[in-house]
Design a protein around this motif. Sequence first.
Motif, short mmCIF file in Angstrom:
data_model
loop_
_atom_site.label_atom_id
_atom_site.label_comp_id
_atom_site.label_asym_id
_atom_site.label_seq_id
_atom_site.Cartn_x
_atom_site.Cartn_y
_atom_site.Cartn_z
N THR A 253 43.64 -9.41 -13.70
CA THR A 253 43.13 -8.68 -12.53
C THR A 253 41.62 -8.90 -12.37
O THR A 253 40.90 -8.02 -11.89
N SER A 254 41.18 -10.07 -12.76
CA SER A 254 39.74 -10.33 -12.83
C SER A 254 39.02 -10.24 -11.47
O SER A 254 39.41 -10.91 -10.50
N ARG B 133 26.91 -6.97 -22.83
CA ARG B 133 25.60 -7.51 -22.48
C ARG B 133 25.43 -9.00 -22.82
O ARG B 133 24.32 -9.50 -23.01
N SER C 221 30.21 -7.39 -11.61
CA SER C 221 30.57 -6.30 -12.51
C SER C 221 30.54 -5.01 -11.69
O SER C 221 29.79 -4.93 -10.71
N SER D 198 36.46 -14.92 -17.22
CA SER D 198 37.40 -13.85 -17.57
C SER D 198 38.82 -14.40 -17.72
O SER D 198 39.25 -15.25 -16.94
N SER E 16 41.27 -12.12 -17.68
CA SER E 16 42.03 -10.98 -17.18
C SER E 16 42.88 -11.37 -15.96
O SER E 16 42.40 -12.07 -15.07
N ASN F 94 36.01 -11.32 -11.26
CA ASN F 94 35.25 -12.58 -11.21
C ASN F 94 36.09 -13.72 -10.64
O ASN F 94 35.57 -14.62 -9.99
C1 FNR Z 1 33.01 -4.81 -20.17
N1 FNR Z 1 32.35 -4.43 -19.02
C2 FNR Z 1 30.97 -4.55 -18.93
N2 FNR Z 1 30.30 -4.44 -17.74
C3 FNR Z 1 28.95 -4.63 -17.67
O1 FNR Z 1 28.39 -4.56 -16.59
N3 FNR Z 1 28.24 -4.91 -18.80
C4 FNR Z 1 28.82 -5.01 -20.03
O2 FNR Z 1 28.15 -5.29 -21.00
C5 FNR Z 1 30.23 -4.83 -20.11
N4 FNR Z 1 30.88 -4.96 -21.31
C6 FNR Z 1 32.24 -5.06 -21.34
C7 FNR Z 1 32.90 -5.45 -22.51
C8 FNR Z 1 34.27 -5.65 -22.50
C9 FNR Z 1 34.93 -6.15 -23.76
C10 FNR Z 1 35.01 -5.40 -21.35
C11 FNR Z 1 36.51 -5.62 -21.33
C12 FNR Z 1 34.39 -4.98 -20.21
C13 FNR Z 1 33.09 -4.03 -17.81
C14 FNR Z 1 33.36 -5.26 -16.96
O3 FNR Z 1 32.27 -5.48 -16.09
C15 FNR Z 1 34.64 -5.06 -16.12
O4 FNR Z 1 35.74 -4.86 -17.00
C16 FNR Z 1 34.90 -6.23 -15.20
O5 FNR Z 1 36.06 -5.97 -14.44
C17 FNR Z 1 35.11 -7.52 -16.02
O6 FNR Z 1 35.23 -8.63 -15.15
P1 FNR Z 1 36.65 -9.28 -14.87
O7 FNR Z 1 37.32 -9.53 -16.19
O8 FNR Z 1 37.44 -8.26 -14.06
O9 FNR Z 1 36.34 -10.51 -14.09
#
Ligand code: FNR
Length: 191
Positions: free
Chosen positions: A17-18, A82, A115, A13, A15, A20
Amino acid sequence: MATRYRIGYFVGSLSSTSINRLLAKALVRLAPPALQMEEIAIKDLPLYSPDYDADYPPVARAFKQAIAECDGVLFVSPEYNRSIPGGLKNAIDWASRPWGQNAFSRKPSGVIGTSPGAIGTAVAQQSLRSVLCFCNSPLMNTVEAYIQFKPGLITADGEVTDEGTEKFLRNYMDELHLFVQRVLTVLPREA
Ligand code: FNR
């Protein structure tokens, strides 16, 4: 003295605020002393093109060198639509090229992610596993780790607030240690 292993980890990620990144911090804290954890950053890599193969830019050379210096790698990634985020796939593509100079070949790896969703990046991890298989990376099959993130599960410092999850993640890192040790016993790193 027991052998120490250098493990390069990628946070999938970008982000600020990630969750992960929080998970990665927790894993660093919970890793056994035999694992030396170092982040390998992906954020400064440009988009890969085969046009670069003849002369990789310094940022990509440094990226590949960082992988080469590790005994194993760990992917800590969100699931995007996904699959894995494009930024992480881009980094893997850089590492895998030019043809014949794939940095992941014979490099043991582990995958993990979190997630808010109930399946905790399971689909992205399957996708990543097939990419790493193609890249000839011996991949830890089990323990699988699909972490559903709840607010407060991991503090900003990487402290896990749920005892069961902490135990699970500690065991994951112990298993990663044993896996890397086993792989390198039969496939020693090339000098
Ligand atoms: C997501 N998110 C997400 N979650 C999930 O469980 N399956 C998915 O396919 C997706 N798809 C998805 C696409 C995009 C473009 C974004 C921005 C987000 C939600 C995701 O799990 C959530 O935003 C987490 O916080 C992402 O992890 P980080 O970036 O916070 O580490």
